[in-house]
Structures are given as C-alpha cells and as structure tokens.
Design a protein around this motif. Structure first.
Motif, PDB file in Angstrom:
ATOM      1  N   GLY A  11       0.872  -1.170   0.000  1.00  0.00           N
ATOM      2  CA  GLY A  11       0.000   0.000   0.000  1.00  0.00           C
ATOM      3  C   GLY A  11       0.907   1.217   0.000  1.00  0.00           C
ATOM      4  N   LYS A  12       0.354   2.379  -0.120  1.00  0.00           N
ATOM      5  CA  LYS A  12       1.212   3.566  -0.087  1.00  0.00           C
ATOM      6  C   LYS A  12       0.515   4.678   0.689  1.00  0.00           C
ATOM      7  N   VAL A  13       1.344   5.538   1.252  1.00  0.00           N
ATOM      8  CA  VAL A  13       0.797   6.806   1.713  1.00  0.00           C
ATOM      9  C   VAL A  13       1.660   7.927   1.165  1.00  0.00           C
ATOM     10  N   GLU A  18       0.477  15.824  -1.774  1.00  0.00           N
ATOM     11  CA  GLU A  18      -0.708  15.468  -2.545  1.00  0.00           C
ATOM     12  C   GLU A  18      -1.349  16.740  -3.106  1.00  0.00           C
ATOM     13  N   HIS A  19      -1.972  16.622  -4.228  1.00  0.00           N
ATOM     14  CA  HIS A  19      -2.591  17.717  -4.984  1.00  0.00           C
ATOM     15  C   HIS A  19      -1.530  18.646  -5.585  1.00  0.00           C
ATOM     16  N   ALA A  20      -0.562  19.119  -4.760  1.00  0.00           N
ATOM     17  CA  ALA A  20       0.478  19.991  -5.314  1.00  0.00           C
ATOM     18  C   ALA A  20       1.228  19.251  -6.426  1.00  0.00           C
ATOM     19  N   VAL A  21       1.388  17.910  -6.287  1.00  0.00           N
ATOM     20  CA  VAL A  21       2.138  17.120  -7.263  1.00  0.00           C
ATOM     21  C   VAL A  21       1.472  17.141  -8.644  1.00  0.00           C
ATOM     22  N   VAL A  22       0.146  17.297  -8.645  1.00  0.00           N
ATOM     23  CA  VAL A  22      -0.581  17.357  -9.927  1.00  0.00           C
ATOM     24  C   VAL A  22      -0.192  18.640 -10.678  1.00  0.00           C
ATOM     25  N   ILE A 141      -9.226   4.804 -13.296  1.00  0.00           N
ATOM     26  CA  ILE A 141      -9.891   5.104 -12.028  1.00  0.00           C
ATOM     27  C   ILE A 141      -9.888   6.603 -11.719  1.00  0.00           C
ATOM     28  N   HIS A 142      -8.748   7.262 -11.956  1.00  0.00           N
ATOM     29  CA  HIS A 142      -8.571   8.642 -11.486  1.00  0.00           C
ATOM     30  C   HIS A 142      -8.683   9.712 -12.559  1.00  0.00           C
ATOM     31  N   GLY A 143      -8.664   9.365 -13.802  1.00  0.00           N
ATOM     32  CA  GLY A 143      -8.727  10.379 -14.853  1.00  0.00           C
ATOM     33  C   GLY A 143      -7.357  10.914 -15.204  1.00  0.00           C
ATOM     34  N   ASN A 144      -6.820  11.814 -14.349  1.00  0.00           N
ATOM     35  CA  ASN A 144      -5.565  12.483 -14.691  1.00  0.00           C
ATOM     36  C   ASN A 144      -4.560  12.349 -13.543  1.00  0.00           C
ATOM     37  N   PRO A 145      -4.097  11.092 -13.286  1.00  0.00           N
ATOM     38  CA  PRO A 145      -3.244  10.894 -12.108  1.00  0.00           C
ATOM     39  C   PRO A 145      -1.830  11.428 -12.326  1.00  0.00           C
ATOM     40  N   SER A 146      -1.156  11.756 -11.211  1.00  0.00           N
ATOM     41  CA  SER A 146       0.230  12.241 -11.316  1.00  0.00           C
ATOM     42  C   SER A 146       1.190  11.091 -11.604  1.00  0.00           C
ATOM     43  N   GLY A 147       0.810   9.854 -11.232  1.00  0.00           N
ATOM     44  CA  GLY A 147       1.699   8.699 -11.421  1.00  0.00           C
ATOM     45  C   GLY A 147       2.399   8.304 -10.131  1.00  0.00           C
ATOM     46  N   VAL A 148       2.150   9.039  -9.061  1.00  0.00           N
ATOM     47  CA  VAL A 148       2.849   8.767  -7.809  1.00  0.00           C
ATOM     48  C   VAL A 148       2.384   7.444  -7.194  1.00  0.00           C
ATOM     49  N   ASP A 149       1.093   7.132  -7.289  1.00  0.00           N
ATOM     50  CA  ASP A 149       0.558   5.910  -6.658  1.00  0.00           C
ATOM     51  C   ASP A 149       1.164   4.651  -7.270  1.00  0.00           C
ATOM     52  N   ASN A 150       1.111   4.563  -8.631  1.00  0.00           N
ATOM     53  CA  ASN A 150       1.624   3.358  -9.276  1.00  0.00           C
ATOM     54  C   ASN A 150       3.126   3.231  -9.086  1.00  0.00           C
ATOM     55  N   PRO A 185     -16.469   8.001   1.738  1.00  0.00           N
ATOM     56  CA  PRO A 185     -16.064   7.797   0.340  1.00  0.00           C
ATOM     57  C   PRO A 185     -15.832   9.132  -0.355  1.00  0.00           C
ATOM     58  N   ARG A 186     -14.928   9.140  -1.288  1.00  0.00           N
ATOM     59  CA  ARG A 186     -14.667  10.383  -2.031  1.00  0.00           C
ATOM     60  C   ARG A 186     -14.168  10.034  -3.420  1.00  0.00           C
ATOM     61  N   SER A 187     -14.263  10.995  -4.326  1.00  0.00           N
ATOM     62  CA  SER A 187     -13.765  10.766  -5.678  1.00  0.00           C
ATOM     63  C   SER A 187     -12.507  11.596  -5.881  1.00  0.00           C
ATOM     64  N   THR A 188     -11.391  10.906  -6.110  1.00  0.00           N
ATOM     65  CA  THR A 188     -10.116  11.604  -6.349  1.00  0.00           C
ATOM     66  C   THR A 188     -10.255  12.538  -7.549  1.00  0.00           C
ATOM     67  N   LYS A 189     -10.953  12.025  -8.571  1.00  0.00           N
ATOM     68  CA  LYS A 189     -11.129  12.796  -9.813  1.00  0.00           C
ATOM     69  C   LYS A 189     -11.782  14.156  -9.517  1.00  0.00           C
ATOM     70  N   THR A 277      -4.027  11.880   3.856  1.00  0.00           N
ATOM     71  CA  THR A 277      -3.069  11.388   2.878  1.00  0.00           C
ATOM     72  C   THR A 277      -3.831  10.989   1.628  1.00  0.00           C
ATOM     73  N   GLY A 278      -3.334  11.434   0.480  1.00  0.00           N
ATOM     74  CA  GLY A 278      -4.041  11.144  -0.763  1.00  0.00           C
ATOM     75  C   GLY A 278      -4.984  12.274  -1.104  1.00  0.00           C
ATOM     76  N   ALA A 279      -6.119  11.904  -1.650  1.00  0.00           N
ATOM     77  CA  ALA A 279      -7.012  12.917  -2.213  1.00  0.00           C
ATOM     78  C   ALA A 279      -7.746  13.758  -1.177  1.00  0.00           C
ATOM     79  N   GLY A 280      -7.951  13.233   0.013  1.00  0.00           N
ATOM     80  CA  GLY A 280      -8.700  13.985   1.028  1.00  0.00           C
ATOM     81  C   GLY A 280     -10.201  13.873   0.824  1.00  0.00           C
TER      82      GLY A 280
HETATM   83  O1  PMV Z   1      -6.295   9.323  -3.102  1.00  0.00           O
HETATM   84  P1  PMV Z   1      -5.021   8.680  -3.537  1.00  0.00           P
HETATM   85  O2  PMV Z   1      -4.377   7.915  -2.420  1.00  0.00           O
HETATM   86  O3  PMV Z   1      -5.134   7.880  -4.784  1.00  0.00           O
HETATM   87  O4  PMV Z   1      -3.956   9.861  -3.852  1.00  0.00           O
HETATM   88  C1  PMV Z   1      -4.264  10.912  -4.742  1.00  0.00           C
HETATM   89  C2  PMV Z   1      -3.068  11.842  -4.778  1.00  0.00           C
HETATM   90  C3  PMV Z   1      -3.304  13.127  -5.582  1.00  0.00           C
HETATM   91  O5  PMV Z   1      -2.096  13.888  -5.473  1.00  0.00           O
HETATM   92  C4  PMV Z   1      -4.442  13.967  -4.996  1.00  0.00           C
HETATM   93  C5  PMV Z   1      -3.611  12.848  -7.051  1.00  0.00           C
HETATM   94  C6  PMV Z   1      -2.424  12.277  -7.834  1.00  0.00           C
HETATM   95  O6  PMV Z   1      -2.693  11.708  -8.909  1.00  0.00           O
HETATM   96  O7  PMV Z   1      -1.260  12.442  -7.421  1.00  0.00           O
END
Ligand code: PMV
Length: 341
Positions: A11-13, A18-22, A141-150, A185-189, A277-280
């Motif tokens: 898993g990752k945190v 987050e968000h700024a990386v986009v 899943i996310h539409g326009n991801p930064s690539g950090v998760d994968n 629940p929330r939508s990262t997109k 952590t992540g999308a919030g």
């Molecule tokens: O919600 P998560 O854990 O998939 O993380 C999203 C991280 C963002 O910076 C908000 C989006 C991204 O693609 O980097």
C-alpha cells in the motif's frame, strides 16, 4: 488449477505533496507494510475468474465472451492510455451503468482494461513495464493521475516524485505510523478537479499554498535523509510541525472534511499529529507515532478512532515494492487467506 503465482505490492501513503504534485510540485510517497496480494492461477475451463474478497466482488467471464473485445484493445509492451470508447465498451460488457463511479465498477473496469490489453504478453516483466501499465489502470480510475501511486506501489521504499520524475530517497528511517480510514467515500477525480478550479480562479492565492506544500516536502525529505540512524526527538518535533502546517494548507485548497478534522482533534488530544493522505475529502489520514509515545497512548487513540466509526492500522513505512513470492516464503495467514480463492 495449478500452483500459479502469488504477487504482492505495498500500500502507499503520501507523506507530503498530494494535490500539489498534480501541478508540478514535489511529493514524497512511501510504500506501506500493508500489502495487497494477487494470486494468478490457470484454470482448465477457459474462464476468467476475478475474485476481489476485500470489496466482496466475484465475477466470471468465459474466454469466448471476452474474445470479441480483443480487437479494440491492442496492447503489447508499449502501455497505452485508455480511450473513453474502450471504457464505454467495457462498462456495457460488464453491465455497469454509464458514468458509474463505485469501487466495484472502477476496479473491474481497470482489471478488464489491463487484462484485455496485456493478455498473452507476459514475456517481459521489468518493473518499468509494470509501473507503466499500472499507470494506465490509474487513469481508468482517477482520470488524470500524477503517477505517484503506481510508482510507489511498483518500486516501494520512499520516493521523491515531481513532474513524472522519480527519485528514490537516499535513506528512510523506520517510522511507525497509524493509518486511519475515515470510511468517508470520495472521488479523487472530483477533488483534483476542484483544486484545479480554485487554482485557475485564484492563481495568486492558491499558487503560493502549493509552493509552500512543495517546500514542506523538501524539508521533510531533508530531515529523513539527514539522519544516519534513528531520528532525534527534535527532528520528530519538526516532522510533526510539517504535518500540522500541511494539513492546514490542504484545508485551504478545499480537500479537507469534517471526518478528518475530527480525526486530527482526537489524535491531538493525545499529543499526536495527523494529516490527510491522498485525495482527502474523507478517505485516509496518517498519524506519526514518535518512539517516545507509550503504547497505551496509541491503544487509547485507536480505540477512540474506532469509536468514531473509523478503521485503524498501526504500520511502518518504506515497504518493498512489487514482489513475486514463492509460496514457501509466504506467511501462513496469507496462504490461508488464499486457500479458498
Ligand atoms: O487518493 P489517492 O491515495 O489515490 O492519492 C491521490 C493523490 C493526488 O495527489 C491527490 C492525485 C495524484 O494523482 O497524485
């Protein structure tokens, strides 16, 4: 069925960014010692069976049913982005309604997209290819991801990530954290799009916030890399301050949530510091567990969070990336968990 292969990824945190990386800023992400396992087995009956026990989903397709879809999914060794007409085709095939966003439909869509694009192409297994394909799954899943998760799920450890550029961190001290899922629940997109809208509407207000998040990531990295062994209590104090500042920034850019405020209040009442952590917008948060914190305090915090309806895991960061396990080296509980799959 034969023995098959068992593969896991951490898993990752996201520690910070987050968000700024986009928007081209630095993020720090780490592999988590909570792993997802996938068992891949050959079946004799020409069926593709997808079993996702954690979301209670079990689906079967006959290879003959999938065959007519193949011409629309020419994959190979070059990962290609999912096109909207391909996703529409898959939604129709799997019986999901147009624009469905629930966890099951997103997971099944990502699986079918990757399966149909990659099937029959397992001669090369470099991490680069896995990472690149995982990125395409993220796009579903996310539409326009930064690539950090994968990237962190594939490579593990601790990574600095900026504008698609991955730099493994020189060293990461063993840090204990509490990972808490608010179960909101929330939508990262949608959350990512909301930050973009704010940035476009108030560029001179939001851009400095993103730049400050960038500076927090850099400062956090400096501290983690500077220490040759364990961090000092003063260094932990700085990490805690960075967590608090970033949590405020994330609220400013509109990705906070009352469930996360509550979580921060609960942990702060025990002297611990947390950030989303992540999308919030709900989702998960991390709480730093300083080594001087008594275990009874951690237990009390966990109990209080569980009483709020949240789920908690005590774990450590810096876990190894995608791993092919020989069944012999597997922990017993994992083997048991898969014995009925
Ligand atoms: O919600 P998560 O854990 O998939 O993380 C999203 C991280 C963002 O910076 C908000 C989006 C991204 O693609 O980097």
């Amino acid at each position: 069925m034969d023995e098959g292969v068992l593969i896991s990824a951490p898993g990752k945190v996201i520690l910070h960014g987050e968000h700024a990386v986009v928007h081209g800023k630095v993020a720090l992400a780490v592999g988590l010692n909570l792993r997802t396992f996938i068992k891949v087995l050959h079946t004799r009956d020409n069926a593709v069976l997808l079993n996702l026990p954690s979301i209670g989903s079990k689906l079967t397709w006959n290879v003959g049913q999938l065959q007519p879809l193949l011409p629309s999914f020419k994959g190979g060794h070059e990962p290609v982005s999912p096109r909207s007409e391909q996703l529409d085709l898959l939604r129709k095939f799997a019986g999901f309604s147009e624009g469905s966003q629930d966890t099951e439909s997103q997971a099944v869509l990502a699986f079918l997209y990757l399966y149909l694009s990659i099937c029959g192409q397992w001669t090369e297994t470099e991490l680069k290819l896995i990472n690149s394909w995982a990125f395409q799954g993220e796009k579903v899943i996310h539409g326009n991801p930064s690539g950090v998760d994968n990237a962190v799920a594939t490579l593990g450890g601790a990574l600095q990530f900026q504008a698609g550029q991955i730099t493994p961190m020189k060293r990461v001290p063993m840090l204990q954290i509490l990972l808490t899922n608010t179960r909101v629940p929330r939508s990262t997109k949608i959350l990512v799009a909301g930050v973009k809208d704010k940035l476009l509407k108030y560029p001179s207000i939001i851009e400095p916030v993103l730049s400050s998040i960038h500076a927090i990531s850099q400062e956090c990295q400096r501290i983690l890399e500077a220490s040759s062994a364990a961090l000092s209590i003063d260094q932990f104090k700085v990490l805690e301050e960075l967590i608090d500042i970033n949590q405020h920034h994330l609220n400013v850019i509109g990705v906070g949530h009352p469930s996360l405020d509550k979580l921060c209040q609960v942990t702060a009442s025990h002297g611990l510091h947390s950030k989303l952590t992540g999308a919030g917008g709900g989702g998960c948060a991390i709480t730093l567990l300083r080594p001087d914190v008594d275990h009874s305090v951690v237990e009390a915090v966990k109990q209080q969070l569980v009483d709020c309806g949240y789920q908690c895991w005590e774990t450590s960061i810096g876990a190894p990336g995608v791993t092919l396990h020989s069944s012999l080296s597997l922990p017993e509980d994992i083997i048991n968990a898969f014995s009925n799959v």
